[in-house]
Design a protein around this motif. Structure first.
Motif, mmCIF file in Angstrom:
data_model
loop_
_atom_site.group_PDB
_atom_site.id
_atom_site.type_symbol
_atom_site.label_atom_id
_atom_site.label_comp_id
_atom_site.label_asym_id
_atom_site.label_seq_id
_atom_site.Cartn_x
_atom_site.Cartn_y
_atom_site.Cartn_z
ATOM 1 N N UNK A 253 1.831 65.084 10.598
ATOM 2 C CA UNK A 253 2.695 65.403 11.724
ATOM 3 C C UNK A 253 3.188 64.166 12.459
ATOM 4 N N UNK A 254 4.344 63.637 12.544
ATOM 5 C CA UNK A 254 4.792 62.606 13.431
ATOM 6 C C UNK A 254 4.608 61.457 12.142
ATOM 7 N N UNK A 255 4.464 60.374 12.835
ATOM 8 C CA UNK A 255 4.317 59.082 11.963
ATOM 9 C C UNK A 255 2.990 58.782 11.363
ATOM 10 N N UNK B 227 0.028 57.361 12.633
ATOM 11 C CA UNK B 227 0.654 56.045 13.502
ATOM 12 C C UNK B 227 0.378 54.859 12.349
ATOM 13 N N UNK C 155 6.437 57.172 8.049
ATOM 14 C CA UNK C 155 7.056 57.091 9.213
ATOM 15 C C UNK C 155 8.613 57.141 8.626
ATOM 16 N N UNK C 156 9.394 57.679 9.683
ATOM 17 C CA UNK C 156 10.662 57.986 9.225
ATOM 18 C C UNK C 156 11.733 56.695 9.008
ATOM 19 N N UNK C 157 11.136 55.691 9.392
ATOM 20 C CA UNK C 157 11.824 54.538 9.049
ATOM 21 C C UNK C 157 11.844 53.974 7.608
ATOM 22 N N UNK D 166 14.373 57.445 6.153
ATOM 23 C CA UNK D 166 15.339 58.080 6.762
ATOM 24 C C UNK D 166 17.126 57.715 6.428
ATOM 25 N N UNK D 167 17.093 56.494 6.317
ATOM 26 C CA UNK D 167 18.518 56.039 6.070
ATOM 27 C C UNK D 167 18.928 56.627 4.798
ATOM 28 N N UNK E 152 17.266 61.114 4.831
ATOM 29 C CA UNK E 152 17.454 61.906 6.002
ATOM 30 C C UNK E 152 16.181 62.600 6.408
ATOM 31 N N UNK E 153 16.312 63.717 6.848
ATOM 32 C CA UNK E 153 15.045 64.508 7.204
ATOM 33 C C UNK E 153 14.454 65.119 6.032
ATOM 34 N N UNK F 31 16.285 69.375 12.208
ATOM 35 C CA UNK F 31 14.893 68.960 12.620
ATOM 36 C C UNK F 31 14.599 70.074 13.500
ATOM 37 N N UNK G 2 2.570 71.720 17.162
ATOM 38 C CA UNK G 2 3.487 70.666 16.682
ATOM 39 C C UNK G 2 4.871 71.348 16.775
ATOM 40 N N UNK H 295 5.335 58.489 16.708
ATOM 41 C CA UNK H 295 6.604 59.465 17.220
ATOM 42 C C UNK H 295 6.111 60.007 18.556
ATOM 43 N N UNK I 178 4.046 62.513 19.509
ATOM 44 C CA UNK I 178 4.350 63.680 18.284
ATOM 45 C C UNK I 178 5.196 64.554 19.104
ATOM 46 N N UNK J 177 11.052 59.610 18.609
ATOM 47 C CA UNK J 177 11.035 59.779 17.080
ATOM 48 C C UNK J 177 12.146 59.045 16.675
ATOM 49 N N UNK J 178 11.858 58.342 15.457
ATOM 50 C CA UNK J 178 12.948 57.597 14.780
ATOM 51 C C UNK J 178 14.000 58.511 14.173
ATOM 52 N N UNK K 193 17.569 56.425 14.381
ATOM 53 C CA UNK K 193 17.421 55.513 13.424
ATOM 54 C C UNK K 193 18.953 55.240 12.508
ATOM 55 N N UNK K 194 19.836 56.165 12.411
ATOM 56 C CA UNK K 194 20.918 56.040 11.633
ATOM 57 C C UNK K 194 22.033 55.259 12.191
#
Lengths: 176, 222
Positions: free
Chosen positions: A97-99, A120, A139-141, A144-145, A148-149, B54, B90, B145, B166, B185-186, B190-191
């Motif tokens: 959950x999260x990074x 983290x 981590x989303x980085x 994500x590009x 995506x989700x 999301x 969450x 996040x 979070x 959050x990224x 980020x995009x």
């Protein structure tokens, strides 16, 4: 990969150096308050540097497939089968959950492989004692590009580039 | 599109009880504007993913978690009730936070607040510029996040800036009433902004809906 390495990891390195410099100054002055105040930055940037340094070696353009030899035997012994291990690490990584990171680690005390998640940039060994063998950055980085989700798509793809030679080297080093 | 009237966060997301005591499910609120309306500051692509993927996932997972919780409660299975708490925080926090966030933004936003809210900001932070700098710094500094918040401290009757990890909801974890949230959050940037979170944080001030933030503030002070 370019952003992840040249921007994110580079930032952890730079910030770790800066934090360590401040820490040395505080230590020299006996300023324990500041030493303690710097802990989160040390864990975050130090962990980020450790984690990503391992991660780059865990991946390879010639990667994928399954491990062989002793590591495969240990995986079968501790998880039942490679498929079960792969499913478990994927599920744990998806569920962060999260990074954070999903890890295959080695439990030295119990002499067995273990899967764990960290938040983290918390470094696996520094926070759990497990020796890191294979990490998956969620981590989303990290995805994500491209994905995506849809983190599960990234987690499906990454198994094609796992460098089992490197993971095996790390495992053999633990067992000494 | 629904226009969300501001009301205190604690009342927003309580599903109504039906006649049989069953609860209605949480639903994804509509955005008060089109996905592309916040450009160039926040891209339509981000807004579409952020809202329809999301936030939608938090809503669906919150409903699923609450269903499991009801079952566990009915069986007196306190172990499971407790085990479900992280998922509740969450996904419940994710739903609360994003529902507030969409109303905090507007294509006609930006500039500075007026009236009572501006006076309170000057009183509690010195100036609008200092407040803006502080919230930006706190949001930039979130490790991993999380969210930066302008909140209202009811006990002390003052505005306060805070960061949450979070999807931890501000009020549920700190007691502060949420007025303005900044998602760091990224996936929120980020995009468009890649790793350069500070650029996102610079841009977002152009779309802050001060009318909404003021409504939330006025509602707190009652």
């Amino acid at each position: 990969m370019q952003l992840h390495h040249s921007k994110h990891h580079a930032a952890y390195v730079n910030n770790l150096n800066a934090t360590e410099e401040k820490y040395q100054e505080a230590l020299a002055k006996g300023d324990v308050t500041t030493q303690v105040a710097l802990q989160p930055a040390l864990k975050f940037n130090g962990g980020g540097h450790i984690n990503h340094s391992i991660f780059w070696t865990n991946l390879s353009p010639n990667g994928g497939g399954e491990p062989k030899g002793e590591l495969l035997e240990a995986i079968k012994r501790d998880f039942g089968s490679f498929a079960t291990f792969k499913e478990k690490l994927t599920t744990v990584s998806a569920g962060v959950q999260g990074s954070g990171w999903g890890w295959l680690g080695f439990n030295k005390e119990q002499g067995r492989l273990q899967i764990a998640a960290c938040s983290n940039q918390d470094p696996l060994q520094g926070t759990t004692g497990l020796i890191p063998l294979l990490g998956i950055d969620v981590w989303e980085h990290a995805y994500y590009l491209q994905y995506k989700n849809v983190r599960p798509d990234y987690l499906k793809a990454i198994w094609n580039i796992i460098n089992w030679q490197n993971v095996t080297e790390r495992y053999m080093a633990c067992k000494k | 599109m629904l226009c969300r009237a501001a009301c205190s966060a604690s009342r927003e997301l309580v599903p109504a009880l039906g006649t049989l005591g069953s609860r209605r499910k949480h639903t994804l609120p509509d955005l008060p504007y089109d996905y592309g309306a916040l450009e160039p500051h926040l891209s339509g692509q981000i807004m579409q993913l952020h809202h329809s993927k999301h936030h939608a996932a938090y809503v669906n997972n919150l409903n699923a978690t609450e269903e499991k919780y009801q079952e566990a409660l009915a069986k007196g299975d306190v172990t499971t009730q407790v085990a479900l708490q992280p998922a509740l925080k969450f996904n419940g926090g994710g739903h609360i936070n994003h529902s507030i966030f969409w109303t905090n933004l507007s294509p006609n936003g930006g500039g500075e607040p007026k009236g009572e809210l501006l006076e309170a900001i000057k009183r509690d932070f010195g100036s609008f510029a200092t407040f803006k700098e502080k919230l930006t710094t706190v949001s930039a500094g979130v490790q991993g996040s999380g969210w930066g918040w302008l909140g209202f401290n009811k006990e002390q009757g003052r505005l306060q800036i805070a960061a949450c990890s979070n999807q931890d909801p501000l009020q549920g974890t700190t007691g502060l009433i949420p007025l303005l949230g900044i998602d760091v959050w990224e996936h929120a940037y980020y995009l468009q902004y890649k790793n350069v979170r500070p650029d996102y944080l610079k841009a977002i001030w152009n779309i802050i809906n001060w009318q909404n933030v003021t409504e939330r503030y006025m509602a707190c002070k009652k």
